[in-house]
Design an enzyme around this catalytic site. Structure first.
Site, PDB file in Angstrom:
ATOM      1  N   SER A  17       0.880  -0.970   0.051  1.00 16.62           N
ATOM      2  CA  SER A  17       0.031  -0.091   0.079  1.00 16.62           C
ATOM      3  C   SER A  17       0.840   1.128  -0.088  1.00 16.62           C
ATOM      4  CB  SER A  17      -0.836  -0.094   1.215  1.00 16.62           C
ATOM      5  OG  SER A  17      -1.619   1.212   1.378  1.00 16.62           O
ATOM      6  N   TYR A  21      -2.636  -1.207  10.258  1.00 15.72           N
ATOM      7  CA  TYR A  21      -2.609  -1.343   8.799  1.00 15.72           C
ATOM      8  C   TYR A  21      -1.148  -1.100   8.149  1.00 15.72           C
ATOM      9  CZ  TYR A  21      -4.195  -1.244   4.012  1.00 15.72           C
ATOM     10  OH  TYR A  21      -4.402  -1.441   2.479  1.00 15.72           O
TER      11      TYR A  21
END
Length: 340
Positions: free
Chosen positions: A231, A244
């Site tokens: 990400s 995350y």
């Protein structure tokens, strides 16, 4: 050949050969002109030029909270996973792929693309996502490929091992692994992030990646490919998704190290690092609704990406087209320029 022979008149057989060659040359010129004309008028096989900022929906999006894990089929607008747009060209003919998180989002788009490129595909998803998964299975079969549904929770090591074993058994082998499943849940403060939630995120995003990859490698022949999903948060972590972001940085690091380790086996390992993409992950706790309503406005593109726009990267990394590419992280971030 002497000068006299070069300048002598051709025999009747030779004349026929010259005429045939001239005809073939004329046909080639005409075909080329036709191709040029088709290109100038806009081919029906390729989408026309369009401003990328305006290709897909942008804010404001309606508030649409869903319980975890969320369904793409209940989003407004529904994400585009390439259901109608993706056209394959046989790049993965005969390949056998396992994709986690294959029911929706990036995993769903990748499953559709792989199938239309000629691969047989097994998808993993949570039992609560069965409604979305059934649509994907149907789309894979419509492409004429074998579809294998493998629901289950990848937070359990025993299930991860069974997942790989079942995929290998039902597909007849395994040469492409896409680790796409992930958990994202925001917390405004670290003081609100419980050990249970922290563990849930790490088990889903990191432990499962380790368990599934470890189980898969012994089955993967030279030429196989592993594609992970990192990400942009691995490089620019959001302040309300600390756990995350931590896992996504770990995935990027794991990808680079593993690529070096298993290259002697002839297996390549890369990762894709998305920016804001319109997926069910965002509407079931991944972001506060205030952020969902203006999702994608923080990047230069001014809108979120659609899963259909990232699937070609997964295809490229899984095929022999990218045979010299390993240990790389590909940022698809809507113009931010990260990661490098």
């Amino acid at each position: 050949m002497s000068d006299q022979e070069q300048n002598s008149a051709p025999t009747s057989g030779a004349r026929r050969g010259v005429l045939a060659g001239a005809a073939a040359g004329l046909a080639g010129v005409m075909a080329g002109n036709a191709r040029a004309q088709s290109t100038s008028q806009g081919s029906t096989d390729a989408p026309p030029l369009a401003d990328p900022r305006k290709l897909y929906p942008h804010e404001p999006f309606p508030a649409q909270p869903q319980p975890w894990p969320g369904l793409a089929s209940k989003m407004h607008p529904r994400p585009d996973h390439g259901e109608k747009s993706y056209k394959g060209s046989g790049k993965m003919a005969g390949r056998k792929a396992l994709i986690t998180g294959g029911d929706s989002g990036l995993g769903r788009a990748t499953a559709i693309a792989f199938a239309r490129e000629g691969a047989d595909v097994a998808i993993n998803y949570l039992p609560q996502e069965e409604e979305d998964a059934r649509e994907v299975i149907a789309l894979i079969r419509q492409a004429g490929r074998k579809a294998v549904a493998l629901p289950g929770d990848i937070r359990e090591e025993a299930f991860c091992q069974k997942l790989v074993a079942d995929a290998v058994s039902q597909l007849g082998g395994l040469d492409a692994l896409v680790n796409c499943a992930g958990r994202q849940h925001y917390h405004e403060s670290i003081l609100d992030l419980s050990t249970e939630d922290f563990d849930w995120t790490l088990k889903t995003n990191l432990y499962a990646l380790f368990w599934i990859t470890k189980a898969a490698i012994p089955h993967m022949p030279p030429g196989s490919s592993i594609v992970n999903t990192a990400s942009s948060n691995a490089y620019n972590p959001g302040e309300i998704i600390l756990d995350y972001a931590l896992t996504k940085a770990g995935i990027a690091n794991f990808t680079k190290g593993l690529a070096k380790q298993i290259l002697p086996k002839g297996i390549r390992v890369n990762a894709v690092a998305p920016g804001p993409f319109w997926t069910a992950l965002q509407v079931c706790g991944g972001q506060p609704m205030s952020a969902v309503e203006k999702y994608g406005t923080t990047v230069p593109m001014g809108r979120p990406g659609q899963p259909a726009e990232i699937a070609p990267i997964y295809v490229h990394l899984a095929t022999t087209e990218s045979s010299y590419v390993t240990g790389q992280i590909f940022g698809i971030t809507g113009g931010t320029g990260a990661p490098g």
